[in-house]
Design an enzyme around this catalytic site. Structure first.
Site, PDB file in Angstrom:
ATOM      1  N   LYS A  70      45.773  27.384  45.756  1.00 45.49           N
ATOM      2  CA  LYS A  70      44.618  26.770  45.095  1.00 45.49           C
ATOM      3  C   LYS A  70      45.038  25.473  44.423  1.00 45.49           C
ATOM      4  CE  LYS A  70      41.381  30.345  43.683  1.00 45.49           C
ATOM      5  NZ  LYS A  70      40.896  31.084  42.508  1.00 45.49           N
TER       6      LYS A  70
HETATM    7  C1  E4P Z   1      37.717  32.266  42.297  1.00 45.74           C
HETATM    8  O1  E4P Z   1      38.388  31.768  43.153  1.00 45.74           O
HETATM    9  C2  E4P Z   1      37.538  31.679  40.955  1.00 45.74           C
HETATM   10  O2  E4P Z   1      38.764  31.387  40.394  1.00 45.74           O
HETATM   11  C3  E4P Z   1      36.741  32.566  40.084  1.00 45.74           C
HETATM   12  O3  E4P Z   1      35.693  33.148  40.800  1.00 45.74           O
HETATM   13  C4  E4P Z   1      36.277  31.859  38.838  1.00 45.74           C
HETATM   14  O4  E4P Z   1      35.453  32.686  38.123  1.00 45.74           O
HETATM   15  P1  E4P Z   1      34.939  32.351  36.669  1.00 45.74           P
HETATM   16  O5  E4P Z   1      33.917  31.275  36.749  1.00 45.74           O
HETATM   17  O6  E4P Z   1      34.371  33.647  36.210  1.00 45.74           O
HETATM   18  O7  E4P Z   1      36.118  31.914  35.842  1.00 45.74           O
END
Ligand code: E4P
Length: 240
Positions: free
Chosen positions: A94
């Site tokens: 990521k």
């Molecule tokens: C997924 O890849 C994301 O990191 C995650 O869904 C973020 O979620 P949040 O908005 O609850 O932090």
């Protein structure tokens, strides 16, 4: 299968094992906040050990690990990405679309993609960011649909528009609709064209539906004469 995929948003091994056994998990996503919430703290070695354990547990399925540089340093992100990717072949990386000061990481995405490292471009809030990340070479583009909704905007047309652009352009990136907040997001976002939806284990609780339970209770009552004495046995168990 390219659509209708679910990635579990957690760093909790027990939860991953539970949902893997059900056969409904197509991958796992994490980020520093998720890892911290799952108690994965105490330095880089702890993150490495948990990440490797998840990667091994899910076998051929993809695991997203998020890079982070306190100074928004591109080289630091690239070095981290290479290290993460070396831990297991199913680990993808990521990279946030920008750092916290708005510095674009599209060049980082391009470089990693050129090195054949699968990038999940993340923390994106509109279709334009996602499409440009796909152009730069991201394999996954994470649109934070739940956060868009938190701000009072409907993420559904954004997902629809992005899917249209990706399909027309022929770019191979898959849309991850992330930050789901409600069970209904699964139907809304798959229908809009997201390939993948991230879900926390908590969000999957409505799979246990009271009306399903009632219906099964009816079947069990009506099948009781298939198993003579069964109802009496059940009544005895309840009394104990
Ligand atoms: C997924 O890849 C994301 O990191 C995650 O869904 C973020 O979620 P949040 O908005 O609850 O932090």
């Amino acid at each position: 299968m390219k659509d209708g995929l679910l990635f579990l948003d957690t760093g909790d091994l027990a939860e991953i094992e539970k949902y893997l056994k059900l056969g409904i998990v197509d991958g796992v996503t994490t980020n520093p906040t998720i890892m911290k919430a799952c108690g994965v703290t105490g330095g880089f070695a702890v993150i490495r050990d948990r990440s490797k354990a998840i990667a091994e547990m899910i076998g051929h399925l993809p695991l997203s690990l998020e890079t982070s540089s306190p100074h928004g340093d591109e080289q630091e992100i690239i070095d981290q990405a290479r290290k993460f990717a070396s831990w297991s072949p199913n680990i993808n990386i990521k990279v946030t679309f920008t750092d916290q000061n708005g510095k674009l990481f599209l060049g980082v995405i391009k470089k990693l993609a050129k090195d054949r490292i699968k990038v999940n471009a993340t923390a994106m809030m509109n279709a334009e960011q996602c499409f440009l990340a796909a152009k730069a070479g991201a394999a996954y583009v994470s649109l934070f649909a739940g956060r868009i909704a938190n701000m009072g905007y409907d993420p559904v047309p954004v997902i629809r528009q992005l899917r249209e652009w990706l399909d027309v352009s022929g770019l191979p990136a898959q849309i991850i609709a992330a930050s789901s907040r409600e069970f209904i997001n699964i139907q809304q976002w798959w229908s809009a064209g997201a390939h993948i939806i991230t879900v926390t284990p908590n969000l999957l609780k409505p799979l246990d539906h009271p009306y399903t339970r009632d219906t099964v209770a009816m079947f069990e009552r009506d099948a009781a004469d298939w198993f003579p004495g069964w109802l009496e046995w059940k009544a005895r168990q309840k009394k104990k």
